[in-house]
Design an enzyme around this catalytic site. Sequence first.
Site, mmCIF file in Angstrom:
data_model
loop_
_atom_site.group_PDB
_atom_site.id
_atom_site.type_symbol
_atom_site.label_atom_id
_atom_site.label_comp_id
_atom_site.label_asym_id
_atom_site.label_seq_id
_atom_site.Cartn_x
_atom_site.Cartn_y
_atom_site.Cartn_z
ATOM 1 C CB THR A 44 -0.927 0.007 1.228
ATOM 2 O OG1 THR A 44 -1.714 -1.177 1.240
ATOM 3 C CG2 THR A 44 -1.833 1.227 1.214
ATOM 4 C CB THR A 45 3.711 2.273 2.164
ATOM 5 O OG1 THR A 45 2.955 1.910 3.324
ATOM 6 C CG2 THR A 45 4.473 3.547 2.457
ATOM 7 C CE1 TYR A 107 -16.320 -0.270 -4.225
ATOM 8 C CE2 TYR A 107 -16.685 -2.068 -5.756
ATOM 9 C CZ TYR A 107 -17.049 -0.844 -5.243
ATOM 10 O OH TYR A 107 -18.155 -0.203 -5.740
ATOM 11 C CE1 TYR A 133 -1.943 -4.643 5.834
ATOM 12 C CE2 TYR A 133 -1.424 -4.318 3.508
ATOM 13 C CZ TYR A 133 -1.643 -3.799 4.770
ATOM 14 O OH TYR A 133 -1.566 -2.438 4.959
ATOM 15 N NE ARG A 138 -4.516 2.203 3.213
ATOM 16 C CZ ARG A 138 -4.413 3.240 2.383
ATOM 17 N NH1 ARG A 138 -5.079 3.229 1.248
ATOM 18 N NH2 ARG A 138 -3.667 4.282 2.673
ATOM 19 C CE LYS A 161 1.234 -3.939 7.153
ATOM 20 N NZ LYS A 161 1.507 -3.136 5.927
ATOM 21 C CB ILE A 203 4.962 -4.574 7.636
ATOM 22 C CG1 ILE A 203 5.457 -6.024 7.551
ATOM 23 C CG2 ILE A 203 5.080 -3.906 6.265
ATOM 24 C CD1 ILE A 203 4.683 -6.887 6.568
#
Length: 296
Positions: A44-45, A107, A133, A138, A161, A203
């Site tokens: 994501t980052t 989504y 994850y 999100r 994570k 992370i």
Amino acid sequence: MLTGSMVALVTPFTPQGNVDYAILADLVEFHIQQGTDAIVSVGTTGESTTLSHDEHVDVVRATVEIAAGRIKVVAGNGSNATAEAVQLTERMSGLGIDGFLNVTPYYNKPSAAGLLAHYRAVTEASDLPQLLYNVPGRTCCDLQPELVAKLAELPRIVGIKEATGDISRVQRIQELCGRDFIQLSGDDPTACEFLLAGGHGVISVTANLVPKQMKQLVDAATRGDRAGAEAADAPMRVLHDVLFIEANPIPVKWAMARLGWLGEVFRLPLTSPELESQKVIEQALQATGLLQAEAD
């Protein structure tokens, strides 16, 4: 083992909006020098959602080549479409990475059966270890501990994570999956307590700015040294807070640009932070000594 202090690395761009591989090399070298245990590439980052699949694979490939075995590299391979996640996994399996970070499909809100089928398909696409994850803020999809236990039965799922900030999950997942199942914090503000509760690493977004301090926190906390962990965490707390003042990775990339480490370039729909956010981030950089306050 995919444990320790792991950085969720940003993806730098040139003023023209292309991937800046020269700065990427500088960032990888920086983390090697600072003692970071692993780089998570194109999560994501790393703005995975705005990179094309070819760019995604190329950034991971370049990161591995720059690292040259001196630091572990974990590649983001998640997607909201199982076929896309499988394809990314297949394309990156031979690049020399150490494992994958596989975010829950976002989504479309899959059922438990859908999640099991998704992860089964993706793990069958590679022999490399994979980390789940869970970031429901999100994805609108929460991997409950009981479902994590079922997924942990898949041969290549080795850990998770957890970005919920719910410390109670550490013990529950440990009860269901065993102590060897890797638990990594994906929430910097609660990472210290997560590790002291039995987590195996982080992370981290904050580690983009202060990797040595994050490594100190992780090392102290994982050996059960609460005083040492809290002492390492205390100066970083202001960063933990402001780096999520707007959607990640907007604040951390702006902070790195303010420090002169990379250009202030984002891929739409991400844009530079609002002026008020910039002021708050700058104050945090000054408070932590990363940026010297300018004289009036």
